[in-house]
Design a protein around this motif. Structure first.
Motif, PDB file in Angstrom:
ATOM      1  N   SER A   1      -3.480  -0.317  -2.951  1.00 14.83           N
ATOM      2  CA  SER A   1      -2.204  -1.313  -3.214  1.00 14.83           C
ATOM      3  C   SER A   1      -2.545  -1.477  -4.716  1.00 14.83           C
ATOM      4  O   SER A   1      -3.777  -1.969  -5.197  1.00 14.83           O
TER       5      SER A   1
ATOM      6  N   GLY B   1      -1.197   4.742   2.000  1.00 16.99           N
ATOM      7  CA  GLY B   1      -1.686   3.576   1.497  1.00 16.99           C
ATOM      8  C   GLY B   1      -2.892   3.611   2.169  1.00 16.99           C
ATOM      9  O   GLY B   1      -3.147   3.834   3.265  1.00 16.99           O
TER      10      GLY B   1
ATOM     11  N   GLU C   1       0.684  -1.302  -0.086  1.00 12.13           N
ATOM     12  CA  GLU C   1       0.110   0.035   0.107  1.00 12.13           C
ATOM     13  C   GLU C   1       0.853   1.299   0.206  1.00 12.13           C
ATOM     14  O   GLU C   1       0.369   2.143  -0.782  1.00 12.13           O
TER      15      GLU C   1
END
Length: 301
Positions: A139, A107, A14
Motif C-alpha cells: 500500500s 496487494g 493495497e
C-alpha cells in the motif's frame, strides 16, 4: 487470446496500489489491464445480516471496479482497462484468471472479512499455485518510489530507476527467473543487481569460527559460481548493467536488505505438483513478508 496485466481488486489501499503499479507496467509492456473482483458469498446465516444487505453488495460488486477503472483510464490514458467480476473462493478464482495473464498483481496486505479478501492466507495461496508470475505491491507505493532519490530530497521521476534485484539460487539457477528479471531491467532502463546470500557449512555454523583464510576461499568459490551462471546472460543482454553480489549471510536477509534500494525484487518458486507440502520456499516466503519493494514471484519447473 491476448495476455493482460491482471489485478486482484477489492477496494483496499493495497489493491489500489497494485492497480496503479499494474497500469505503469502495462505501459512498459504495451498490454491491457484487467481489474478482477471476486465476491465470496457469505454463509447463509450471515448473508441476512444488515451490514451485508443489497446496498453493500451493490457497492462492492459495481462501484469499486467501475471507479477504479475510471481512475486508471484518467491517469493512464494509453492503457486499455477492463473489469471482470467473479464469485467464489478468491484464491481459486485468482489462480484461474492468472492462467490467461502475463502477470497477476496483488496487494501484499489486506483487511479481514468483507473489507478485503487479499489477506495473507489468500495472497500466499495464490502465489503458491498460480502458473504465471505474481507481483505483490504494498500500500502507498507510488510512481516516484520507483526512482532514485533526488539531490533536493525524496524520490523524483526526473531521476534514474533503482536496480531490479534478482535472488539467485546457485543450486538450481533457473533461466525463466533470470530472463524475467533481465527483461524487467530492460523495460525500466535500470541495472540488474544479482544477489546471493550464503552461510558457512553446519560444521562451521555450530562449531568454532572458521579460519579467515578458509572463509575467504568459500566466499571466492561462491562468487566464482555466480559469475559463471551470469556469463551467458551478460552476452545475451549486453546493454544491461549486471552487478553480481555474493554476500555472507542468510539469503532472505540479503534480499530483504537489497529491496530497500530496488524498483522490483524477483525471486523464483519451484513448481510442485504434489497437493501436500510446502509450495513456497522459505526465502521467497520471507521476502514476500518483509521486502519494501514490489516482489515478483516467478514459477519454474
Amino acid at each position: 487470446m491476448p495476455r493482460t496485466i491482471t489485478v486482484g481488486l477489492d477496494g483496499s489501499p493495497e489493491s489500489r496500489a497494485a492497480a496503479e503499479w499494474a497500469a505503469r507496467e502495462a505501459e512498459l509492456r504495451g498490454l491491457p489491464v484487467k481489474l478482477v473482483q471476486v465476491w465470496e458469498p457469505a454463509p447463509a446465516p450471515t448473508a441476512h445480516a444488515p451490514f451485508l444487505g443489497g446496498e453493500t453488495y451493490q457497492h462492492w460488486s459495481e462501484r469499486i471496479p467501475r471507479e477504479s477503472a475510471e481512475d486508471l483510464r484518467l491517469r493512464h490514458p494509453g492503457v486499455e482497462v477492463s473489469t471482470e467480476q467473479l464469485s467464489g473462493s478468491p484464491a481459486e478464482a485468482l489462480v484461474g484468471v492468472a492462467k490467461d495473464a502475463e502477470l497477476l498483481v496483488l496487494g501484499s496486505r489486506g483487511l479481514g472479512g468483507i473489507a478485503g479478501f487479499l489477506v495473507g492466507s489468500v495472497g500466499l495461496a495464490v502465489v503458491a499455485h498460480a502458473e504465471r508470475p505474481v507481483v505483490l505491491v504494498r500500500s502507498g507505493r507510488q510512481a516516484a518510489d520507483e526512482h532514485e532519490t533526488h539531490p533536493a530530497g525524496g524520490p523524483s521521476a526526473a531521476t534514474s530507476v533503482p536496480p531490479v534485484v534478482l535472488g539467485v539460487d546457485l543450486g538450481c539457477p533457473d533461466e525463466t527467473v533470470i530472463r524475467f528479471a533481465l527483461d524487467a531491467a530492460v523495460r525500466r532502463n535500470a541495472p540488474l543487481r544479482v544477489v546471493h546470500g550464503w552461510n558457512p557449512t553446519p560444521y562451521y555454523a555450530y562449531g568454532m569460527a572458521p579460519d579467515p583464510g578458509v572463509q575467504q576461499l568459500l566466499a571466492d568459490s561462491d562468487a566464482g559460481a555466480l559469475t559463471d551462471v551470469l556469463a551467458p546472460w551478460r552476452q545475451k543482454y549486453p546493454d544491461v548493467e549486471v552487478v553480481a553480489e555474493s554476500r555472507f549471510g542468510s539469503p532472505s536477509n540479503v534480499l530483504i536488505d537489497a529491496s530497500r534500494e530496488a524498483s522490483l525484487v524477483v525471486v523464483g518458486r519451484r513448481v510442485r505438483r504434489a497437493p501436500a507440502g510446502a509450495h513456497i520456499g522459505p526465502v521467497t516466503h520471507a521476502v514476500l513478508h518483509h521486502a519494501t519493494a514490489p516482489v515478483a514471484v516467478v514459477p519454474h519447473d
